[in-house]
Design a protein around this motif. Structure first.
Motif, PDB file in Angstrom:
ATOM      1  N   ILE A   1     -18.715 -42.917 -26.146  1.00 46.44           N
ATOM      2  CA  ILE A   1     -18.748 -43.554 -27.292  1.00 46.44           C
ATOM      3  C   ILE A   1     -19.666 -42.718 -28.548  1.00 46.44           C
ATOM      4  O   ILE A   1     -20.492 -42.067 -28.227  1.00 46.44           O
ATOM      5  N   ARG A   2     -19.493 -43.255 -29.726  1.00 47.58           N
ATOM      6  CA  ARG A   2     -20.154 -42.470 -30.872  1.00 47.58           C
ATOM      7  C   ARG A   2     -21.031 -44.113 -31.545  1.00 47.58           C
ATOM      8  O   ARG A   2     -20.564 -45.009 -31.496  1.00 47.58           O
ATOM      9  N   ARG A   3     -22.115 -43.595 -31.820  1.00 48.15           N
ATOM     10  CA  ARG A   3     -22.917 -44.865 -32.572  1.00 48.15           C
ATOM     11  C   ARG A   3     -22.957 -44.462 -34.120  1.00 48.15           C
ATOM     12  O   ARG A   3     -23.314 -43.260 -34.426  1.00 48.15           O
ATOM     13  N   THR A   4     -22.386 -45.226 -34.932  1.00 50.66           N
ATOM     14  CA  THR A   4     -22.325 -44.946 -36.408  1.00 50.66           C
ATOM     15  C   THR A   4     -23.093 -45.802 -37.334  1.00 50.66           C
ATOM     16  O   THR A   4     -22.814 -46.842 -37.174  1.00 50.66           O
TER      17      THR A   4
ATOM     18  N   ARG B   1     -19.416 -54.047 -33.452  1.00 54.91           N
ATOM     19  CA  ARG B   1     -21.025 -53.995 -33.739  1.00 54.91           C
ATOM     20  C   ARG B   1     -21.411 -54.586 -32.198  1.00 54.91           C
ATOM     21  O   ARG B   1     -20.835 -55.286 -31.334  1.00 54.91           O
TER      22      ARG B   1
ATOM     23  N   SER C   1     -13.733 -50.285 -33.716  1.00 58.26           N
ATOM     24  CA  SER C   1     -15.220 -50.324 -33.520  1.00 58.26           C
ATOM     25  C   SER C   1     -15.650 -51.667 -33.743  1.00 58.26           C
ATOM     26  O   SER C   1     -15.093 -52.482 -33.820  1.00 58.26           O
TER      27      SER C   1
ATOM     28  N   LEU D   1     -13.918 -51.452 -26.320  1.00 58.06           N
ATOM     29  CA  LEU D   1     -13.806 -50.619 -27.295  1.00 58.06           C
ATOM     30  C   LEU D   1     -12.229 -49.869 -27.497  1.00 58.06           C
ATOM     31  O   LEU D   1     -12.228 -49.431 -28.517  1.00 58.06           O
TER      32      LEU D   1
ATOM     33  N   GLU E   1     -22.165 -49.447 -35.885  1.00 58.00           N
ATOM     34  CA  GLU E   1     -20.910 -49.718 -35.160  1.00 58.00           C
ATOM     35  C   GLU E   1     -20.732 -48.670 -33.811  1.00 58.00           C
ATOM     36  O   GLU E   1     -21.361 -47.433 -34.080  1.00 58.00           O
ATOM     37  N   TYR E   2     -19.951 -49.065 -32.897  1.00 56.96           N
ATOM     38  CA  TYR E   2     -19.844 -48.188 -31.725  1.00 56.96           C
ATOM     39  C   TYR E   2     -18.302 -48.289 -31.706  1.00 56.96           C
ATOM     40  O   TYR E   2     -17.311 -48.973 -31.982  1.00 56.96           O
ATOM     41  N   SER E   3     -17.832 -46.754 -31.422  1.00 58.92           N
ATOM     42  CA  SER E   3     -16.450 -46.556 -31.238  1.00 58.92           C
ATOM     43  C   SER E   3     -16.245 -45.531 -30.081  1.00 58.92           C
ATOM     44  O   SER E   3     -17.286 -44.687 -29.758  1.00 58.92           O
TER      45      SER E   3
END
Length: 127
Positions: free
Chosen positions: A69-72, A40, A38, A33, A82-84
């Motif tokens: 991390i954040r999950r969008t 998937r 970002s 990451l 997506e994870y970033s």
């Protein structure tokens, strides 16, 4: 009289860091990451083909719970997630780069560990 174990009495910042980044797959997920804005879930699986779904899912949940991390989620069909890295997650980059540099310099005599970066993430490159 029974006395609790030391780790239950005194919270340790170093233990917190190792719990986040020291588990089997967590460093590689994190590094993936760091090197991609970002990703998937399937892209993470492609980068780390030996990881099980349960291990990846558990690591992502743990990172999200700790605001690394954040999950969008996108309102599309089919659904896209997506994870970033969060700001907190990005703030760990210098610390972990320093740890990589330290490890490389003190393992230089050991041929098994002679590397400037790992094959998964090239983490020592300048970010």
């Amino acid at each position: 009289m029974y006395q609790k174990k030391r780790e239950e009495i005194e919270p340790c910042p170093l233990k917190y860091a190792f719990n986040l980044f020291g588990k089997k797959w967590n460093a590689w997920i994190y590094c993936s990451l760091v090197n991609n804005p970002s990703l998937r879930y399937t892209e993470l699986k492609d980068i780390l083909p030996d990881i099980t779904d349960s291990a990846l899912s558990a690591a992502l949940k743990m990172f999200m719970k700790n605001d690394i991390i954040r999950r969008t989620s996108y309102d599309e069909i089919p659904p896209r997630v997506e994870y970033s890295l969060t700001d907190k997650g990005r703030s760990a980059v210098p610390f972990l780069q320093g740890l990589c540099n330290w490890s490389s310099s003190y393992n230089s005599d050991n041929p098994e560990y002679q590397m400037t970066h790992c094959s998964y993430c090239k983490f020592n490159k300048k970010l």
